[in-house]
Design a protein around this motif. Structure first.
Motif, PDB file in Angstrom:
ATOM      1  N   ILE A   1      -3.721  -1.710   8.459  1.00  0.00           N
ATOM      2  CA  ILE A   1      -5.077  -2.249   8.609  1.00  0.00           C
ATOM      3  C   ILE A   1      -5.408  -2.452  10.090  1.00  0.00           C
ATOM      4  O   ILE A   1      -6.509  -2.127  10.537  1.00  0.00           O
ATOM      5  CB  ILE A   1      -5.241  -3.548   7.791  1.00  0.00           C
ATOM      6  N   GLU A   2      -4.445  -2.954  10.875  1.00  0.00           N
ATOM      7  CA  GLU A   2      -4.678  -3.121  12.318  1.00  0.00           C
ATOM      8  C   GLU A   2      -4.969  -1.776  12.984  1.00  0.00           C
ATOM      9  O   GLU A   2      -5.877  -1.671  13.805  1.00  0.00           O
ATOM     10  CB  GLU A   2      -3.467  -3.775  12.975  1.00  0.00           C
ATOM     11  N   ALA A   3      -4.202  -0.758  12.637  1.00  0.00           N
ATOM     12  CA  ALA A   3      -4.385   0.564  13.250  1.00  0.00           C
ATOM     13  C   ALA A   3      -5.715   1.176  12.844  1.00  0.00           C
ATOM     14  O   ALA A   3      -6.436   1.732  13.688  1.00  0.00           O
ATOM     15  CB  ALA A   3      -3.232   1.486  12.861  1.00  0.00           C
ATOM     16  N   ILE A   4      -6.063   1.083  11.580  1.00  0.00           N
ATOM     17  CA  ILE A   4      -7.278   1.740  11.095  1.00  0.00           C
ATOM     18  C   ILE A   4      -8.540   1.034  11.594  1.00  0.00           C
ATOM     19  O   ILE A   4      -9.614   1.629  11.632  1.00  0.00           O
ATOM     20  CB  ILE A   4      -7.255   1.884   9.552  1.00  0.00           C
TER      21      ILE A   4
ATOM     22  N   MET B   1       0.859  -1.175   0.000  1.00  0.00           N
ATOM     23  CA  MET B   1       0.000   0.000   0.000  1.00  0.00           C
ATOM     24  C   MET B   1       0.903   1.234   0.000  1.00  0.00           C
ATOM     25  O   MET B   1       1.789   1.348   0.839  1.00  0.00           O
ATOM     26  CB  MET B   1      -0.875  -0.039   1.264  1.00  0.00           C
ATOM     27  N   ASN B   2       0.658   2.109  -0.932  1.00  0.00           N
ATOM     28  CA  ASN B   2       1.425   3.356  -0.982  1.00  0.00           C
ATOM     29  C   ASN B   2       0.668   4.406  -0.162  1.00  0.00           C
ATOM     30  O   ASN B   2      -0.256   5.050  -0.651  1.00  0.00           O
ATOM     31  CB  ASN B   2       1.606   3.806  -2.431  1.00  0.00           C
TER      32      ASN B   2
ATOM     33  N   ALA C   1     -10.331   6.298   3.476  1.00  0.00           N
ATOM     34  CA  ALA C   1      -9.330   6.179   2.408  1.00  0.00           C
ATOM     35  C   ALA C   1      -8.811   4.750   2.301  1.00  0.00           C
ATOM     36  O   ALA C   1      -8.623   4.237   1.193  1.00  0.00           O
ATOM     37  CB  ALA C   1      -8.176   7.146   2.657  1.00  0.00           C
ATOM     38  N   VAL C   2      -8.587   4.100   3.421  1.00  0.00           N
ATOM     39  CA  VAL C   2      -8.084   2.724   3.403  1.00  0.00           C
ATOM     40  C   VAL C   2      -9.131   1.773   2.845  1.00  0.00           C
ATOM     41  O   VAL C   2      -8.825   0.921   2.000  1.00  0.00           O
ATOM     42  CB  VAL C   2      -7.618   2.282   4.812  1.00  0.00           C
ATOM     43  N   ILE C   3     -10.380   1.923   3.276  1.00  0.00           N
ATOM     44  CA  ILE C   3     -11.445   1.061   2.758  1.00  0.00           C
ATOM     45  C   ILE C   3     -11.613   1.273   1.256  1.00  0.00           C
ATOM     46  O   ILE C   3     -11.761   0.316   0.490  1.00  0.00           O
ATOM     47  CB  ILE C   3     -12.769   1.303   3.511  1.00  0.00           C
TER      48      ILE C   3
END
Length: 141
Positions: A97-100, A1-2, A123-125
């Motif tokens: 992913i763990e943090a978000i 992931m950038n 943004a991650v989703i």
């Protein structure tokens, strides 16, 4: 992931400085409607975040809702350094992913600890959804 591609850069992020007054912090929180805001030191380094709950506890401790009463207190006294821990801009997918999953936003810092921006859950989703669609299209071809 950038991370750099999907994060909100610092220039577009609302943040406080630890030398700001609690009144200034309350005004920023009210104006923008956020539930938490990153806090920076004089050099732009990330020191932690403050939340609505931090301000509420402060107001209750002071015993006044008069904004002038909060001009003598600094944001540094409210910052929880363990709340919203930052990630490196070079972090791998798994820690992101763990943090978000546990935070609405993740502060992103460079090697010096300076805030580069924030990574939002949205943004991650969105990134993961686009990756999934691209993977499915590649499998169909």
């Amino acid at each position: 992931m950038n991370i750099a591609q999907i994060m909100i850069p610092k220039v577009c992020t609302v943040f406080l400085h630890e030398h700001n007054t609690v009144r200034q912090g309350l005004e920023v929180m009210t104006r923008h409607g956020y539930s938490a805001i990153p806090v920076l030191d004089e050099a732009g380094g990330y020191v932690g975040s403050v939340s609505e709950g931090d301000f509420l506890r402060h107001v209750l401790a002071v015993g006044s809702t008069d904004l002038r009463a909060h001009e003598q207190y600094r944001i540094a006294a409210l910052v929880r350094r363990d709340f919203c821990p930052p990630l490196s801009i070079e972090a791998e997918d798994e820690p992101v992913i763990e943090a978000i999953m546990n935070q609405n936003f993740v502060p992103i810092v460079d090697d010096r600890g300076a805030l580069c921006g924030i990574l939002t859950r949205r943004a991650v989703i969105g990134y993961l959804a686009r990756q999934r669609v691209a993977g499915q299209q590649g499998a169909d071809a």
